[in-house]
Design an enzyme around this catalytic site. Structure first.
Site, PDB file in Angstrom:
ATOM      1  N   CYS A  40      93.259  52.637  -1.236  1.00 48.43           N
ATOM      2  CA  CYS A  40      94.698  52.391  -1.340  1.00 48.43           C
ATOM      3  C   CYS A  40      95.177  52.757  -2.734  1.00 48.43           C
ATOM      4  CB  CYS A  40      95.025  50.953  -0.945  1.00 48.43           C
ATOM      5  SG  CYS A  40      95.417  49.856  -2.270  1.00 48.43           S
ATOM      6  N   GLU A  41      96.295  53.427  -2.778  1.00 47.21           N
ATOM      7  CA  GLU A  41      96.748  53.971  -4.054  1.00 47.21           C
ATOM      8  C   GLU A  41      97.341  52.904  -4.974  1.00 47.21           C
ATOM      9  OE1 GLU A  41      99.615  56.984  -3.077  1.00 47.21           O
ATOM     10  OE2 GLU A  41     101.270  55.550  -3.005  1.00 47.21           O
ATOM     11  N   HIS A  42      97.658  51.752  -4.427  1.00 44.25           N
ATOM     12  CA  HIS A  42      98.239  50.707  -5.281  1.00 44.25           C
ATOM     13  C   HIS A  42      97.168  49.935  -6.040  1.00 44.25           C
ATOM     14  CE1 HIS A  42     101.475  51.033  -2.081  1.00 44.25           C
ATOM     15  NE2 HIS A  42     102.031  51.458  -3.189  1.00 44.25           N
ATOM     16  N   HIS A  43      96.056  49.653  -5.354  1.00 46.13           N
ATOM     17  CA  HIS A  43      95.040  48.781  -5.938  1.00 46.13           C
ATOM     18  C   HIS A  43      93.712  49.489  -6.189  1.00 46.13           C
ATOM     19  CE1 HIS A  43      97.786  46.273  -3.430  1.00 46.13           C
ATOM     20  NE2 HIS A  43      97.841  45.585  -4.543  1.00 46.13           N
ATOM     21  N   GLN A  81      98.216  53.672   4.183  1.00 51.70           N
ATOM     22  CA  GLN A  81      97.814  53.922   5.571  1.00 51.70           C
ATOM     23  C   GLN A  81      98.905  54.629   6.371  1.00 51.70           C
ATOM     24  OE1 GLN A  81      96.012  50.542   7.559  1.00 51.70           O
ATOM     25  NE2 GLN A  81      96.553  51.347   9.561  1.00 51.70           N
ATOM     26  N   HIS A 109      92.114  46.174   4.916  1.00 53.22           N
ATOM     27  CA  HIS A 109      92.361  46.543   3.519  1.00 53.22           C
ATOM     28  C   HIS A 109      91.735  45.510   2.589  1.00 53.22           C
ATOM     29  CE1 HIS A 109      95.634  49.639   4.163  1.00 53.22           C
ATOM     30  NE2 HIS A 109      95.398  49.192   5.376  1.00 53.22           N
ATOM     31  N   CYS A 111      92.334  45.097  -0.365  1.00 50.37           N
ATOM     32  CA  CYS A 111      93.354  44.498  -1.232  1.00 50.37           C
ATOM     33  C   CYS A 111      94.039  43.317  -0.551  1.00 50.37           C
ATOM     34  CB  CYS A 111      94.374  45.539  -1.700  1.00 50.37           C
ATOM     35  SG  CYS A 111      95.245  46.383  -0.383  1.00 50.37           S
TER      36      CYS A 111
HETATM   37 ZN   LIG Z   1      96.297  47.921  -1.643  1.00 56.68          ZN
END
Ligand SMILES: [Zn+2]
Length: 155
Positions: A40-43, A81, A109, A111
């Site tokens: 995931c690109e955020h975490h 996703q 996920h 995260c």
């Molecule tokens: Zn994430």
């Protein structure tokens, strides 16, 4: 990390161009339970699960083994996703111009599991329906039914 983001150095053209075939088959093609591992690109934490891809050809099919490779190509990038789901559908739409294409991804996920809401068993489901899969309820239902079905005698 270089391996996990190796999809950036690939593109759908070079992946699929030598595996496009002209056929008269015009029924649904489904490749289901494709394992997906992405970040995931955020975490920068993994999300992983299954992808189900279907299309109805309009004179052209793509080599079956190329579909999981297409999924891998987009999964080995920093992702959300929802975007991953749409990118797979759009790449197929673009390369073989099918009557319709459908992609469903079910994933967990880390995260969500390790931090934040700490929901250990929740699964995120995303879908992208194009062409006849969007316009015809019956086609969409057939696809959704087939990806839920257990296949006797297969692992
Ligand atoms: Zn994430």
């Amino acid at each position: 990390m270089r391996f996990l983001t190796g999809g950036y150095s690939q593109d759908a053209d070079s992946l699929l161009n030598d595996a496009l075939f002209t056929v008269s088959y015009d029924e649904m093609v489904i490749i289901k339970d494709i394992e997906v591992f992405s970040l995931c690109e955020h975490h920068l934490l993994p999300f992983f699960g299954k992808a189900h891809v279907a299309y109805i050809p309009r004179g052209k099919v793509v080599g079956l083994s190329k579909v999981p490779r297409l999924v891998d190509m987009f999964a080995r990038r920093l992702q959300v996703q929802e975007r991953l789901t749409v990118q797979i559908a759009e790449a197929l739409e673009d390369k073989i111009k099918p009557r319709g294409v459908a992609v469903v991804i079910e994933a967990m996920h880390l995260c969500m599991i390790m931090r934040g809401v700490e929901k250990q068993n929740s699964v995120a489901v995303t879908s992208c329906m194009r062409g006849v899969f969007r316009d015809q309820v019956q086609t969409r239902e057939e696809f959704l039914g087939l990806i839920r079905k257990k296949h006797a005698g297969l692992p």
